[in-house]
Scaffold this motif. Structure first.
Motif, PDB file in Angstrom:
ATOM      1  N   GLN A   1      10.684   9.048  19.868  1.00  3.05           N
ATOM      2  CA  GLN A   1      11.440   7.806  19.959  1.00  3.05           C
ATOM      3  C   GLN A   1      12.645   7.817  19.027  1.00  3.05           C
TER       4      GLN A   1
ATOM      5  N   ALA B   1      16.534   8.107  20.386  1.00  2.00           N
ATOM      6  CA  ALA B   1      17.360   6.935  20.144  1.00  2.00           C
ATOM      7  C   ALA B   1      18.613   7.308  19.353  1.00  2.00           C
TER       8      ALA B   1
ATOM      9  N   VAL C   1      19.181  -5.635  24.615  1.00  2.00           N
ATOM     10  CA  VAL C   1      18.559  -4.307  24.480  1.00  2.00           C
ATOM     11  C   VAL C   1      17.735  -4.246  23.199  1.00  2.00           C
TER      12      VAL C   1
ATOM     13  N   GLN D   1      13.759  -3.512  22.732  1.00  2.00           N
ATOM     14  CA  GLN D   1      13.248  -2.473  21.843  1.00  2.00           C
ATOM     15  C   GLN D   1      12.265  -3.042  20.831  1.00  2.00           C
TER      16      GLN D   1
ATOM     17  N   LEU E   1      10.099  -0.106  19.521  1.00  2.00           N
ATOM     18  CA  LEU E   1      10.977   1.067  19.569  1.00  2.00           C
ATOM     19  C   LEU E   1      12.062   0.956  18.497  1.00  2.00           C
TER      20      LEU E   1
ATOM     21  N   VAL F   1      20.509   2.137  25.212  1.00  2.00           N
ATOM     22  CA  VAL F   1      19.349   2.416  26.069  1.00  2.00           C
ATOM     23  C   VAL F   1      19.072   3.916  26.073  1.00  2.00           C
TER      24      VAL F   1
ATOM     25  N   SER G   1      13.555   3.323  25.796  1.00  2.00           N
ATOM     26  CA  SER G   1      13.941   1.954  26.142  1.00  2.00           C
ATOM     27  C   SER G   1      14.021   1.769  27.657  1.00  2.00           C
TER      28      SER G   1
END
Length: 401
Positions: A198, A202, A266, A270, A275, A281, A285
């Protein structure tokens, strides 16, 4: 005379040709300054200087174009590397070690891109300096053409180069680079793979998006490519906004602008799924949003099926439907509902609207009143339901598709 000719020949053989040419130019210049009333020599020198500075500027611009192209190529390679390694954890054989290796394999593309940026900025400075020197030469030429006039100062605005990209774009890239480095350096053998996945993805996606913006702002796209990229980004953002709206995270206009409201939505998505909160994104996500939409869509479908089944059951009891009670809306069911609405005295829309619900409720109330009334000898005569709509109809729980 012959001796003098031979001596000149010997001197020419012993003195380099370049020096002879330079000396000739110097003599020409001095000759031009020898006469107080003759400015043709000074004018020739000024014109020659302007010509030389024009050539320098052309060469500087050509070098800037080459350096800019090299930067664009290097940044494109880096962006592709980020895109490739941003998805590294979707591979089935991925380990935390793979994550660390992925980060290290980005070092060379990043270094090439940074070097390219520095060289492009340096080339821009050379162009700025060349423009300033040309402006000075042109001012001197103007003064030579009009002796005694004041030499104009160098035009303003030529002292600093144009930025490779807007400061905000560069700052965003620098911040994303710092965050990406912090993430990759924070991995250890004890870091859970899901957490590494993650965080790495990201950070990589956020970095890729920031470089894509810099790539565009630095002039690495043609006009046609820029139009296409902007259209693609607008379409993507509109789709994302609609999905976030459907999932309950976005409540603003679906306008295709990835602005603060979209970033907030967003981030809310998350946070809801635990997240990394980046506002961009990434894979995790996107997967979370798909799960939310699937769950919401499933619940909506179940609700619609239950509502349709209720309509079918009601029409069956009223004698207007002899089909199955299966929760599936068909054209036959629409026709049956229209017939029922006509009988109730409301507009036959084929949808379960407020007027229809109100008419059904009145019909039920009248039936209950007739059932509770004492019996009479006269035969009851069925009366049609009132045709006027109620003043305050209840809001229907569901309408037909």
């Amino acid at each position: 005379m012959l001796g003098d000719a031979r001596r000149r020949h010997v001197l020419q053989d012993r003195v380099p040709a370049g020096l002879v040419s330079a000396g000739a130019a110097l003599i020409l210049a001095l000759a031009g300054c020898g006469s107080e009333g003759d400015d043709s020599g000074a004018l020739a020198v000024a014109e020659a200087r302007v010509s030389a500075k024009e050539k320098d500027l052309a060469e500087a611009k050509s070098d800037l174009a080459d350096k800019s192209a090299q930067f664009c190529q290097a940044s494109q390679t880096y962006i592709r590397a980020l895109d490739r390694y941003g998805d590294v954890l979707s591979e089935t054989t991925t380990t935390v070690g793979d994550v660390e290796d992925a980060g290290s394999e980005l070092e060379q593309p990043r270094e090439d891109t940074m070097d390219g940026a520095e060289e492009a900025v340096a080339a821009q400075q050379v162009v700025v300096d060349a423009k300033a020197e040309l402006a000075e030469a042109e001012a001197a030429l103007a003064a030579a053409k009009q002796p005694g006039s004041a030499v104009p100062s160098t035009p303003a605005g030529t002292s600093s180069p144009r930025a490779l990209a807007p400061a905000a774009t560069v700052s965003r890239v620098q911040r994303a680079e710092t965050e990406f480095n912090a993430v990759t350096e924070g991995f250890t053998d004890e870091t859970p793979l899901s957490q590494a996945s993650q965080q790495f993805n990201a950070a990589a996606v956020a970095l890729e998006i920031s470089w894509l913006r810099l790539f565009a702002d630095a002039g690495c796209l043609t006009d046609e490519q820029r139009v296409q990229a902007e259209a693609a980004m607008r379409d993507y953002t509109m789709t994302l906004q609609q999905s976030l709206l459907d999932a309950g995270y976005y409540d603003d206009e679906v306008d295709g602008v990835y602005g603060p409201a979209t970033v907030d939505a967003v981030e809310a998505l998350q946070r809801a799924h635990g997240l990394p909160v980046t506002g961009t994104v990434d894979n995790a996500s996107a997967a979370a949003l798909e799960r939310d939409l699937a769950a919401k869509g499933g619940a909506t479908e179940q609700e619609a099926a239950a509502s349709t089944a209720a309509v079918q059951q009601t029409l069956k009891l009223a004698g207007f439907w002899d089909g199955p009670v299966d929760g599936e809306w068909t054209e036959a069911l629409t026709g049956a509902l229209k017939d029922f609405q006509t009988e109730l005295g409301v507009e036959p829309t084929g949808a379960v609207d407020a007027a229809t619900i109100a008419a059904v409720e009145r019909a039920i109330a009248e039936t209950e009143q007739e059932a509770s009334a004492p019996p009479t000898n006269a035969s009851p005569t069925a009366s049609p339901a009132p045709r006027q709509s109620p003043t305050s109809p209840p809001t229907p729980s569901r309408s037909s598709p």
